[in-house]
Design an enzyme around this catalytic site. Structure first.
Site, mmCIF file in Angstrom:
data_model
loop_
_atom_site.group_PDB
_atom_site.id
_atom_site.type_symbol
_atom_site.label_atom_id
_atom_site.label_comp_id
_atom_site.label_asym_id
_atom_site.label_seq_id
_atom_site.Cartn_x
_atom_site.Cartn_y
_atom_site.Cartn_z
ATOM 1 N N LYS A 1 -14.024 39.069 68.064
ATOM 2 C CA LYS A 1 -14.909 38.903 66.912
ATOM 3 C C LYS A 1 -14.158 38.619 65.611
ATOM 4 O O LYS A 1 -14.669 37.947 64.724
ATOM 5 C CB LYS A 1 -15.787 40.149 66.739
ATOM 6 C CG LYS A 1 -16.741 40.404 67.903
ATOM 7 C CD LYS A 1 -17.917 39.479 67.906
ATOM 8 C CE LYS A 1 -18.847 39.743 69.082
ATOM 9 N NZ LYS A 1 -19.921 38.741 69.174
ATOM 10 N N GLU B 1 -24.693 41.109 60.640
ATOM 11 C CA GLU B 1 -25.384 41.995 61.569
ATOM 12 C C GLU B 1 -24.352 42.482 62.564
ATOM 13 O O GLU B 1 -23.304 41.866 62.724
ATOM 14 C CB GLU B 1 -26.482 41.232 62.310
ATOM 15 C CG GLU B 1 -26.031 40.442 63.548
ATOM 16 C CD GLU B 1 -25.045 39.315 63.255
ATOM 17 O OE1 GLU B 1 -25.014 38.837 62.111
ATOM 18 O OE2 GLU B 1 -24.287 38.924 64.180
ATOM 19 N N SER C 1 -12.631 39.927 76.436
ATOM 20 C CA SER C 1 -13.044 39.736 75.044
ATOM 21 C C SER C 1 -12.777 40.935 74.148
ATOM 22 O O SER C 1 -12.629 40.786 72.941
ATOM 23 C CB SER C 1 -14.527 39.364 74.997
ATOM 24 O OG SER C 1 -15.306 40.362 75.643
HETATM 25 C C1 LIG Z 1 -15.945 42.848 73.200
HETATM 26 C C2 LIG Z 1 -17.148 41.977 73.124
HETATM 27 N N1 LIG Z 1 -17.307 41.014 74.033
HETATM 28 C C3 LIG Z 1 -18.375 40.203 74.014
HETATM 29 C C4 LIG Z 1 -19.376 40.361 73.076
HETATM 30 C C5 LIG Z 1 -20.569 39.453 73.164
HETATM 31 O O1 LIG Z 1 -20.661 38.506 72.169
HETATM 32 P P1 LIG Z 1 -20.372 36.992 72.432
HETATM 33 O O2 LIG Z 1 -21.214 36.547 73.572
HETATM 34 O O3 LIG Z 1 -20.746 36.350 71.165
HETATM 35 O O4 LIG Z 1 -18.930 36.831 72.736
HETATM 36 C C6 LIG Z 1 -19.258 41.360 72.101
HETATM 37 C C7 LIG Z 1 -20.305 41.549 71.081
HETATM 38 O O5 LIG Z 1 -20.332 42.443 70.312
HETATM 39 C C8 LIG Z 1 -18.106 42.186 72.131
HETATM 40 O O6 LIG Z 1 -17.947 43.165 71.231
#
Ligand SMILES: Cc1ncc(COP(=O)(O)O)c(C=O)c1O
Lengths: 260, 398
Positions: B90, B112, B379
């Site tokens: 993020k 948000e 992620s």
């Molecule tokens: C660690 C992590 N992975 C994935 C996501 C999902 O978001 P996005 O689909 O935008 O990557 C989030 C959302 O808060 C997150 O904190």
């Protein structure tokens, strides 16, 4: 420019030397069975047209008052489909407008929705999340119909945008008087007067002011500079509190001044 | 050649700008600022400088040897977004957009957050650049991610609780949009995923594609070729689009997006909008959206707050339609398995969001050959979820 009966009825009032008053009500707040009663009440109280709000799960353009009215209506199980069939069951001579977010219309089916609007005597549509650039999504289905897709213009719209929107406007131009969502305001920005004057200069249809107008004094003020006013939250609150006199006095305030 | 269509913010028939008129000016200002920033080498240099020295990029592409062994199929690599400052991908977007806001002369930021990761990343970027920050967060998410709320406050942000609806991410976006409409003249909205009206999906992709570009370079360094498959979880779709975008034209690389199936897609309690396949408009874009027959948006359900959103960004909807990306899903229970699997095989506790991708990738690897290569976008790290995972496992590890 095609002539819409909505525009014609506004112009008629203006030509009589009077400003237009359009109240907003949330369909289904207090139950759908009071819908016709409330429409008739507003008509008798002197409204020129009525904006009928449709509750939505995610009303991003609305302030607390209308959000809460929408939640009450949703709890009553009110949907766009139910409102449309209720409106078809009993027609009114006062022009009705539907104010709804886009997604319920898409779920309904644009073509079917427009057909039902015709059957229900709906003369105008206001879709707050359908800006000028995206309007063909609906406007294609409206070709040849006496249903105006009323555009909103805001204080943040650039002069070029204002001109483009105002030039193509159907019904009237809805001039949003605040940067923000619907709801009661105690004061308005100083640039507002210039904005409304500019708008009136470029628009070929009447210019009505709305968002935040909630007191008799504000109604009088905006009635003197625009071709009319739209009052939402104050009407919704008054219906909710069953303060019908308040509604009558707001409409009367819109009548006491002469536009132009 | 497979190209996403981008005339006026369209991805095929998805995307667009379904917002109140008050925001249209701000959106075109943002689009112009973004275009001029992309063309400005000074801006790019500044962003890259922060990404390197502040975020800690590039982060590793790590060969997960024991996980690979356990699967007994393709070689599994993990793209370590969890090692970024603030613990997830993020920050890539939050930092990029905060710099953009500064460039536009906007000193105030609204955002948000669902899991709190985007809120923390935004609060962090704002502290770094001296911007004022307010974050809207659903009441239920505040409960689920208490520590992240305090983290944001520690970083100088104001956190506003949203108790409308189910008090989750969708409601927080509604409130942030309302706030933005009212403060648009001096405030920039840092949207946290590849969602919302044009140009947001494009901007978010732009700032997240560093994930895919690094991965491409790293895998070629390590293996001398591109991977056979790439897997990422999908909330709104920002880590996934950032990972996928540089690979979209490499047709031999299979791409997999993993939605959150919550209690199971058939139970109706899930967040798998592509699986549900209903189209509509939410938060300014035409997308696949969870909704009932009246067009009312439904609440999403997922154990992971970051995937708890009832729609999927417009570019993913298009990539699904043209068949370039395969979208699948993992349930809450599968994600919990994924957390434990990665923790115990590799010593990495993943975010619950990422664990959806881990679980699917582990299954996929088993069906692939030993000479094939699979990359998973890890992620985020799981520190924020330890309490949730413990509660879900009834206090004990299975
Ligand atoms: C660690 C992590 N992975 C994935 C996501 C999902 O978001 P996005 O689909 O935008 O990557 C989030 C959302 O808060 C997150 O904190």
């Amino acid at each position: 420019m095609r002539d819409f009966s909505l525009t014609a009825s506004i112009l008629k009032r203006n030509e009589e030397g009077q400003s237009v008053f359009i109240p907003y009500m949330m369909a289904g707040d207090g139950g759908l069975d009071v819908l016709h009663e409330r429409i008739s009440f507003l008509e008798e109280a002197g409204a020129d047209a009525i904006e009928i709000g449709i509750p939505f799960s995610d009303p991003v353009a609305d302030g607390e008052v209308i959000q809460e009215a929408g939640s009450r209506a949703l709890k009553n199980g009110v949907t766009l489909r139910k409102v449309m069939s209720e409106l078809q069951a009993q027609l009114h001579s006062i022009p009705l407008m539907i104010m709804t977010y886009l997604n319920p219309v898409l779920a309904y089916g644009v073509v079917e929705f427009v057909e039902d609007c015709e059957l229900a005597g709906v003369k105008g549509l206001i879709i707050p999340d359908l800006p000028h650039e995206e309007r063909t999504l609906l406007s294609n289905a409206l070709i040849g119909k006496d249903i105006a897709l009323v555009p909103l213009v805001s204080l943040t719209s650039s002069p070029e945008r204002i001109e483009k929107i105002a030039r193509n406007a159907e019904g009237f131009v809805y001039a949003v008087t605040v940067n923000g969502i619907t709801g009661v305001r105690s004061s308005f920005g100083s640039d507002l007067m210039d904005h409304l004057t500019d708008l009136k200069r470029v628009a070929k249809v009447p210019v009505l002011a709305g968002f935040g107008i909630s007191t008799q004094e504000q109604v009088r003020h905006f009635s003197s500079i625009a071709d009319g006013v739209i009052v939402g939250s104050a009407i919704v609150t008054a219906f909710h509190e069953e303060n019908l006199e308040k509604i009558q006095s707001l409409i009367k305030a819109g009548r006491t001044t002469v536009s132009q | 050649m497979i190209q996403t269509v981008e005339g006026k913010g369209r991805y095929g028939r998805f995307g667009g700008q379904y917002v109140p008129e008050t925001l249209m000016g701000a959106l075109s200002e943002l689009e112009e600022a973004h275009n001029s920033a992309r063309a400005d080498s000074e801006f790019i240099e500044q962003l890259n400088g922060y990404l390197k020295d502040f975020v800690g990029r590039e982060n590793p592409l790590y060969f997960a040897e024991r996980l690979t062994e356990a699967a007994g199929g393709a070689k599994i690599y993990l793209k370590r977004e969890d090692l970024n400052h603030t613990g997830a991908h993020k920050i890539n977007n939050a930092l990029g957009q905060a710099l953009l806001a500064k460039r536009m002369g906007k000193r105030k930021i609204v955002a948000e957050t669902g899991a709190g990761q985007h809120g923390v990343a935004t609060a962090t970027a704002c502290a770094l650049l001296g911007l004022e920050c307010v974050v809207f967060m659903g009441k239920e998410d505040i409960r689920r991610q208490e520590l992240n709320v305090f983290r944001m406050e520690l970083l100088g942000a104001r956190v506003e609780s949203v108790d409308k609806g189910a008090g989750t991410l969708k409601d927080a976006v509604n409130e942030a949009l309302r706030y933005w409409v009212a403060h648009v003249e001096d405030t920039h909205y840092i949207l946290g995923s590849a969602l919302g009206p044009h140009p947001f999906p494009k901007i978010v992709r732009d700032f997240q594609q560093v994930i895919g570009h690094e991965t491409k370079r790293q895998i070629v360094e390590k293996e001398g070729r591109l991977p056979d498959a790439v897997v990422a979880c999908i909330g709104g779709g920002s880590n996934a689009i950032g990972m996928f975008h540089p690979f979209v034209e490499d047709e031999n690389v299979a791409l997999y997006g993993v939605e959150a199936a919550g209690g199971g897609v058939s139970t109706g309690k899930h967040a798998a909008a592509i699986a549900e396949a209903k189209e509509g408009v939410l938060h300014g874009a035409y997308m696949y959206v969870l909704q009932d027959e009246d067009g009312f948006i439904q609440e999403a359900h997922s154990i992971s707050a970051g995937l708890d959103y009832p729609a999927v960004g417009p570019e993913h909807c298009h990539l699904h339609d043209i068949g370039r990306v395969h979208y699948t899903s993992a349930t809450d229970a599968e994600a919990l398995e994924g957390v434990q699997l990665l923790a115990q095989k590799e010593g990495i506790i993943p975010a619950l969001e990422s664990a959806h991708a881990i679980h699917f990738a582990f299954d996929l690897a088993q069906e692939m050959q030993a000479d094939e290569i699979l990359v998973v976008c890890l992620s985020g790290r799981g520190d924020k979820d330890v309490q949730t995972v413990r509660d879900a496992l009834g206090g004990g590890v299975q």
